[in-house]
Design a protein around this motif. Sequence first.
Motif, PDB file in Angstrom:
ATOM      1  N   LEU B  45      31.712  48.940  22.337  1.00 51.90           N
ATOM      2  CA  LEU B  45      32.909  49.792  22.082  1.00 51.90           C
ATOM      3  C   LEU B  45      33.361  50.339  23.525  1.00 51.90           C
ATOM      4  N   LYS B  46      32.293  50.725  24.328  1.00 47.78           N
ATOM      5  CA  LYS B  46      33.558  51.575  25.489  1.00 47.78           C
ATOM      6  C   LYS B  46      33.967  50.069  26.316  1.00 47.78           C
ATOM      7  N   ALA B  48      35.056  47.001  24.810  1.00 48.05           N
ATOM      8  CA  ALA B  48      36.583  46.901  24.287  1.00 48.05           C
ATOM      9  C   ALA B  48      37.920  48.287  24.305  1.00 48.05           C
ATOM     10  N   HIS B  49      36.994  49.216  25.123  1.00 45.45           N
ATOM     11  CA  HIS B  49      38.023  50.441  25.223  1.00 45.45           C
ATOM     12  C   HIS B  49      38.718  49.967  26.559  1.00 45.45           C
ATOM     13  N   HIS B  52      40.796  46.595  26.548  1.00 43.24           N
ATOM     14  CA  HIS B  52      42.003  47.091  26.147  1.00 43.24           C
ATOM     15  C   HIS B  52      43.287  48.152  26.930  1.00 43.24           C
ATOM     16  N   SER B  53      42.521  48.633  27.484  1.00 43.01           N
ATOM     17  CA  SER B  53      43.165  49.185  28.738  1.00 43.01           C
ATOM     18  C   SER B  53      44.304  48.126  29.773  1.00 43.01           C
ATOM     19  N   GLU B  74      37.629  41.419  25.546  1.00 41.20           N
ATOM     20  CA  GLU B  74      37.755  42.645  24.303  1.00 41.20           C
ATOM     21  C   GLU B  74      37.657  42.152  23.170  1.00 41.20           C
ATOM     22  N   ARG B  75      38.428  40.701  22.335  1.00 48.49           N
ATOM     23  CA  ARG B  75      37.485  40.424  21.470  1.00 48.49           C
ATOM     24  C   ARG B  75      35.656  39.897  21.364  1.00 48.49           C
ATOM     25  N   LYS B  78      34.079  43.057  21.475  1.00 48.58           N
ATOM     26  CA  LYS B  78      34.268  43.803  19.763  1.00 48.58           C
ATOM     27  C   LYS B  78      32.850  42.670  19.058  1.00 48.58           C
TER      28      LYS B  78
END
Lengths: 641, 110
Positions: B45-46, B48-49, B52-53, B74-75, B78
């Motif tokens: 999750l971290k 992905a974040h 994302h940024s 990111e995908r 996830k």
Amino acid sequence: MKILVVDNHPVMLKLMKGLLEKEGHEVQTAINGLTALSLLQTHTPDIIFTDLIMPRIDGKKLCEIIRKTPHLQNICIVILSAIAAEDEEKFFEYGANACVAKGPFNRMSKHILQILRRLEQETISMDQVIGLDTVFPHQITKELLSIKKQFDTTLKGMIEGFLEVTPEGDMIYANPAAISIIGQPEEQLLASNFLDLFRQDQRKRVEVVLQCDGGPPKSIPIDFPVKLNGKEVSVQVLPITGGDHRSLILILNDVTERKKMESKLIQAQKMEALGTLAGGIAHDFNNLLMVVQGNVSLILVDMNPSHPHYEMLKSIEKKAQNGSRLTSQLLGYARKGRYEVRPMLLNQLVEETAGAFGRTRKDIVIHMDLYRDLYPLEADSGQIEQVLMNLLVNAADAMPDGGTLFLNTRNVTHQEIESDLYEPVPGDYVLLSVTDTGIGMDQQTMTRIFDPFFTTKELGRGTGLGLASAYGIIKGHNGYINVRSEVGKGATFLLYLPASKGEVEEQAEKSEDILKGSETVLLVDDEEQVLEVGEKILKSLGYEVLTVDSGENGVELYKTNRDQIGLVILDLIMPHKGGRETFDALREIHPEVKVLLSSGYSMNEQTMEIIKRGCKGFIQKPFSIMELSQKLREVLGNPKP
Amino acid sequence: MDFGALAKDFEMEKDEFLEILNLFLESSYDDLKKLQSAIDEEDSLKAAHAAHSIKGAAMNLGLLEIYELAKSIERSAKENHLCQVHEMAKRAQEEIDRIGETVVQERQKE
């Protein structure tokens, strides 16, 4: 125009600042909702551009807070986000005026300028996202968002208060339970400091718990909660580390009810334990007094009043009676009481007792306001008199220089019973209130006055049993006792006793005659001295006596002498075969056996049960010759001529 | 990569654009560090974040290669494919390094 841009990415802030300043606007930036809110305390912009997903108060919450804060209400809010479009977020429902989709900034900037131009002309409100054509698909973002939503739903459903605070204590998230525990609207709560919710004297404890120094998480335990918004609250602290932003999760639990229940339970247990102790002491003490009183009255029967020892023996007999009164107080507290329960009129008892009391304290004026149509009670009038007498004596002691006593009675229902500690059983009650104009008492004293051996009187004056026995007796009657007082403002005791439907009978006057007989009595008691003195008393009354020191021996003897034995006096509490078992065994031998139960305890449920099963009566130790003689004739009938 | 043309497209002076790129590099290196530690900690999750940024800023600045890479990271994060994330993170690092070098060259030209 004055513009505030809120976004957690520095590139976006820089791009927006550059764009807007070029257009001649005055621009401030904030990296999250919390920073934005603290800026808004001193600055009021015309427009806010804000991202939606940010740590420390997100865009949605920021919008809601702004819309609920009077001096910020007129700010125009534009959301910068692509997900607002894709996720069917109804951005205008939480108060935004417009939404621009994030995308390549060269295209996004055109949409922003377009909005600014329209804003300069009119106030706009658009329910469509501008610039959607520039947006790339955001499937993954949506998934991230849906995790957040799952958390949101979970947190909203939690019974525990869930708070997120910054290491400085600023609140950045509060679930509905937390908001309800704290008792302030969310818009006031967020961005304000958690410590400010506490009174000065509680704050230090909370502050210590919030300090995260890398050690194990601290908490404010359920056993020792803090006061928050009038509630008792425990706080569990869970530090969040490792992410971009350090924060603390606080789990708040409203333990007010639980604490209340606990104190009820502790109080009940305390009373129960002390009751058992007091009852045990009283029982043994009554057996001792039985021997003293019995022997003394036996000596006195044969003694000439002119004998030099006569007065001394009289005095011993009187003191033994006083001792017996003291144990009856103890037994009252221990709730082993309820000696003779029958329908009675409280007003009559109040008038008589207060009348007798008034004659001893002329400096106290007694006002009585007794309700004429008071419900009857089902009670032991002797015990109720004891309670009232205790209250009157205490009231008088609180007024050493005289004063006024108010005695009121009236009918009430359970709803009118004032109490923090009890849940009164529904029904009709009779209320007797005793109010004095004395010195009163403080809260601390009030919490202890019903504890046995607690007294504020000087050494030697009070036993500390008066109110404790009052408490026990009233509880024993399924009633409630309560007190209201303030230092210097007198005190009021409130007694609530359940009303009865029973008819009140006139009571026959008690005779003082010593009645004799000649039947054979079997005396069963495990106390040797009680047997000795009992035998002497019975013989002095003319009876033939057989004594045995146990239930087993009693049954054996009865088997062989059943035709000869007219009556059995049976001690209730004995080792091995107790009174109940012995009674059952005797009945098996002869169903019509006449048994008089005797005990150092006063009548209780166990005795009542045995009496219901056919036992003829009960006599409490220590008994006098007169009492025993009358009780025997009651059971055996008139003596044979 | 022609930063001159890109700046023009953004209606900015080249200077100004380079400055923003610098900011992008700074924050992206930060995010890459987080991405790496997320991989080490197996915290998808971290990861992905962090991706994302990077993705958002790359899109804003029209840096499409990085945008696509960050999106894939990111995908994969996830979907918990941290091995792939590790591979792609290396490529993203190279890509960002390349932009960094170009920015330095552009600065030296002036």
